[in-house]
Motif scaffolding. Structure first.
Motif, short mmCIF file in Angstrom:
data_model
loop_
_atom_site.label_atom_id
_atom_site.label_comp_id
_atom_site.label_asym_id
_atom_site.label_seq_id
_atom_site.Cartn_x
_atom_site.Cartn_y
_atom_site.Cartn_z
N ALA A 227 -5.93 9.28 -9.81
CA ALA A 227 -7.21 9.84 -9.38
C ALA A 227 -7.41 11.26 -9.88
CB ALA A 227 -7.29 9.81 -7.85
N ASP A 228 -6.35 12.06 -9.87
CA ASP A 228 -6.47 13.46 -10.25
C ASP A 228 -6.40 13.70 -11.75
OD1 ASP A 228 -6.85 14.44 -7.71
OD2 ASP A 228 -4.73 14.82 -7.34
N THR A 229 -6.01 12.69 -12.52
CA THR A 229 -5.91 12.86 -13.97
C THR A 229 -6.90 12.00 -14.74
OG1 THR A 229 -4.14 11.19 -14.06
CG2 THR A 229 -3.47 13.50 -13.88
N GLN A 230 -7.22 10.81 -14.24
CA GLN A 230 -8.11 9.89 -14.94
C GLN A 230 -9.52 9.83 -14.33
OE1 GLN A 230 -7.01 8.51 -17.82
NE2 GLN A 230 -5.18 9.74 -17.36
N GLY A 231 -9.65 10.30 -13.12
CA GLY A 231 -10.97 10.28 -12.49
C GLY A 231 -11.05 9.31 -11.34
N ARG A 232 -11.93 9.61 -10.37
CA ARG A 232 -12.06 8.77 -9.18
C ARG A 232 -12.66 7.41 -9.52
NH1 ARG A 232 -9.49 13.44 -8.20
NH2 ARG A 232 -10.69 15.02 -7.07
N SER B 58 0.82 -1.21 0.00
CA SER B 58 0.00 0.00 0.00
C SER B 58 0.85 1.26 0.00
CB SER B 58 -0.94 0.00 1.21
OG SER B 58 -0.20 0.00 2.42
N ILE B 59 2.03 1.21 0.65
CA ILE B 59 2.93 2.35 0.64
C ILE B 59 3.48 2.59 -0.77
CG2 ILE B 59 5.15 3.21 1.49
CD1 ILE B 59 4.58 1.62 4.08
N THR B 60 3.84 1.51 -1.45
CA THR B 60 4.45 1.60 -2.77
C THR B 60 3.55 2.29 -3.79
OG1 THR B 60 5.67 -0.45 -2.34
CG2 THR B 60 5.48 0.25 -4.64
N MET B 61 2.24 2.01 -3.73
CA MET B 61 1.33 2.50 -4.76
C MET B 61 0.56 3.76 -4.38
SD MET B 61 1.20 1.02 -7.70
CE MET B 61 -0.45 1.43 -8.27
N ALA B 62 0.77 4.30 -3.18
CA ALA B 62 -0.03 5.45 -2.75
C ALA B 62 0.15 6.65 -3.67
CB ALA B 62 0.32 5.82 -1.31
N TRP B 63 1.38 6.96 -4.02
CA TRP B 63 1.65 8.13 -4.87
C TRP B 63 1.05 7.95 -6.28
CZ3 TRP B 63 7.23 10.20 -6.24
CH2 TRP B 63 7.11 11.50 -6.74
N PRO B 64 1.29 6.82 -6.95
CA PRO B 64 0.66 6.65 -8.26
C PRO B 64 -0.86 6.74 -8.23
CG PRO B 64 2.41 5.05 -7.97
CD PRO B 64 2.24 5.73 -6.65
N GLU C 183 -19.31 9.16 -11.72
CA GLU C 183 -18.05 9.86 -11.50
C GLU C 183 -18.31 11.10 -10.64
OE1 GLU C 183 -15.00 10.49 -10.79
OE2 GLU C 183 -14.19 9.75 -12.70
N SER C 184 -17.28 11.54 -9.94
CA SER C 184 -17.40 12.76 -9.14
C SER C 184 -17.72 13.95 -10.04
CB SER C 184 -16.09 13.01 -8.39
OG SER C 184 -16.01 14.35 -7.97
N PRO C 185 -18.86 14.62 -9.82
CA PRO C 185 -19.18 15.77 -10.66
C PRO C 185 -18.18 16.91 -10.49
CG PRO C 185 -20.72 15.59 -8.81
CD PRO C 185 -19.91 14.34 -8.82
N LYS C 186 -17.58 17.02 -9.32
CA LYS C 186 -16.59 18.07 -9.10
C LYS C 186 -15.33 17.80 -9.92
CE LYS C 186 -16.18 20.18 -5.20
NZ LYS C 186 -15.91 20.53 -3.77
#
Length: 521
Positions: free
Chosen positions: A112-117, A101-107, A240-243
């Motif tokens: 999430a911020d580029t492809q969507g939640r 979980s530590i390894t993948m947190a940053w990716p 998807e998140s509308p925001k």
């Protein structure tokens, strides 16, 4: 009944679709007729109803799958006698979920911020479900460790993505209580996996598959993985998140989703009044056709520069204080339960404290190497009691969610009191109560992650939350190793030291924004 909109005041933080500040003179006559709403106003007008409750149920299921997959391994290993695991091998297996979980947190934050939640959640849930299911057929402990690492690397995104999606899909007045209620799925996991493990590990399961014998602990892995698969299948019912869509300049799609949410919440009522939304952020635009590393840097570095630097450090420190202490002792609960089981059964520990029993148990341990393969009945009842107690407490906390800062400070202070009292209390029932009280820091999980939603703007929120999860998992890994190394040799000192660490988190929490903070859009 429709609620009238209002025109936005002249504030340069409001942006048009091209990222330019909107002056009052810039509104066209058509825009004025359409009634412009801020995003939070538009979301509040979508109301509360079936979609809100369905989203909550979905997140609860996904979070339970994440927690069972990550922490249920300790119960699974209790029954894995046929693997003939050494203490070192067990330690490696217990560490794999956290390391993954530590390894993948940053990716995950970048995705999430580029492809969507929603897209990121789909990959996280389906991927972790597949790998977790495959781990049930591991021929040896090395394959099991590799698959658990991969599985938890993928499932690690579920928590931050789920909190972000939930926070951006619920109105401002609902955000805190909903997120606190959802947290019940995380804080009750010890009781859930203990109860399930007790019954499954007592089943007589033995099926020869040639390369392995499918036994009860392998069945337990499949059962623990099932919430991930079910929530992945149900993701098709979630929007998807509308925001997020609005921040990506997809206003029409965001409006369509808000209208659908409103229709579901209001039982088919199509009187949603919003036609135009304005997003009050300083910047939501991203450059296209730039290198991947530059894009990741642009998503991360702003969190460590003014005006967000202080808040990032503050939230990371509080997150570490909560997870390091809570999860550090949480994973060692089976050891403590075993101490109670043996210590209070004629081993000369009358009038002894928890630390006295731990030391006594350590001195009497002959370590015959026998694998028990089952969960003790005392652990079953402690698990049931913990689930019921946490649900009750969490319900009370949700009712006080408008004062979330005060609630978090109060909970952490009570944890400190429990930690200070544990070494000196000799009553059995009181000791159990204090031990459970000492791990109620988990009640603060939703509160602290709600600050990630409230403080950071949409364009950086997913990254902030995922980095918060990375801090949480890294702190848990440190806590687990520190508790395991010193609880049996320096028990009293350990409880006092952890209590001092938590009180420092309380001090830092006092400088969080006031409870009437309005979230960033």
């Amino acid at each position: 009944m429709s609620v009238p909109g209002k025109y936005s005041a002249k504030k340069m933080e409001f942006l048009d679709r091209n990222g330019n500040g909107i002056e009052n003179g810039g509104w066209s006559n058509n825009m004025k007729k359409e009634m412009v709403y801020t995003f939070d106003e538009a979301l509040d007008l979508a109301g509360r109803g079936w979609y809100t409750y369905g989203l909550m149920a979905f997140i609860v299921l996904a979070f339970q799958g994440l927690a069972l997959d990550m922490f249920g391994i300790s119960v699974v290993l209790t029954g894995a006698c046929d693997l003939n695991l050494s203490h070192y091998q067990k330690s490696v297996l217990l560490s794999m979920p956290l390391i993954g979980s530590i390894t993948m947190a940053w990716p995950w934050g970048f995705i999430a911020d580029t492809q969507g939640r929603r897209k990121a959640l789909a990959f996280s849930l389906w991927g972790s479900f597949i790998l977790s299911s495959l781990s049930a057929f591991s021929p040896n402990w090395i394959v099991l460790a590799v698959l658990k690492f991969g599985c938890c690397s993928l499932s690690s995104g579920t928590q931050s993505l789920g909190f972000t999606l939930l926070g951006e899909s619920c109105g401002q007045r609902l955000r805190s209580p909903v997120m606190i209620i959802v947290t019940t799925s995380l804080i009750s996991v010890y009781g859930v996996y203990t109860v399930i493990g007790y019954f499954v590990l007592n089943l007589d399961v033995s099926i020869d598959l040639g390369f392995i014998t499918f036994s009860n602990w392998r069945l337990l892995i499949l059962i623990f993985a099932s919430p991930l698969g079910l929530s992945a299948a149900l993701l098709g019912l979630i929007y998807e998140s509308p925001k997020f869509l609005l921040s990506m300049e997809k206003e029409e799609k965001a409006l369509n989703i808000l209208k659908k949410i409103s229709d579901i919440n209001r039982g088919g009522d199509s009187s949603y009044p919003v036609k135009k939304i304005v997003l009050n952020e300083t910047s939501t635009l991203r450059l296209k056709n730039i290198p991947l590393w530059q894009s990741i840097k642009d998503q991360t570095f702003p969190l460590f520069k003014p005006p967000y630097l202080w808040r990032t450090i503050q939230l990371f420190y509080i997150t570490a204080a909560i997870y390091c202490s809570n999860n550090g002792f949480f994973v060692w609960l089976p050891f403590v339960v075993d101490t109670f089981y043996s210590g209070y059964n004629g081993n000369g520990t009358a009038g002894a404290s928890v630390c006295d029993m731990i030391v006594n148990s350590n001195e009497m341990d002959t370590d015959t190497g026998t694998c028990v393969g089952t969960v003790k009945e005392l652990a079953l009842w402690m698990g049931v009691i913990q689930v019921l107690a946490y649900i009750t407490i969490n319900t009370g906390v949700s009712l006080l969610s408008r004062w979330k800062k005060s609630v978090m400070v109060t909970i952490m202070t009570m944890v400190v009191i429990c930690g200070v009292l544990i070494p000196s209390v000799t009553n059995r029932i009181a000791s159990i109560v204090l031990l459970n009280g000492f791990i109620t820091n988990s009640l603060c999980i939703a509160i602290i992650f709600s600050y990630y939603v409230d403080i950071f703007p949409t364009s950086y929120r997913g990254m902030a939350a995922c980095l918060g999860v990375m801090v949480a998992r890294a702190s848990s890994l440190v806590g687990i190793n520190l508790v395991g190394s010193y609880i049996d040799s320096h028990c009293t000192t350990s409880f006092y030291a952890w209590s001092a660490y938590i009180i420092s988190g309380v001090v830092v929490s006092l400088f969080l924004p006031s409870d009437n903070l309005k979230p960033q859009s």
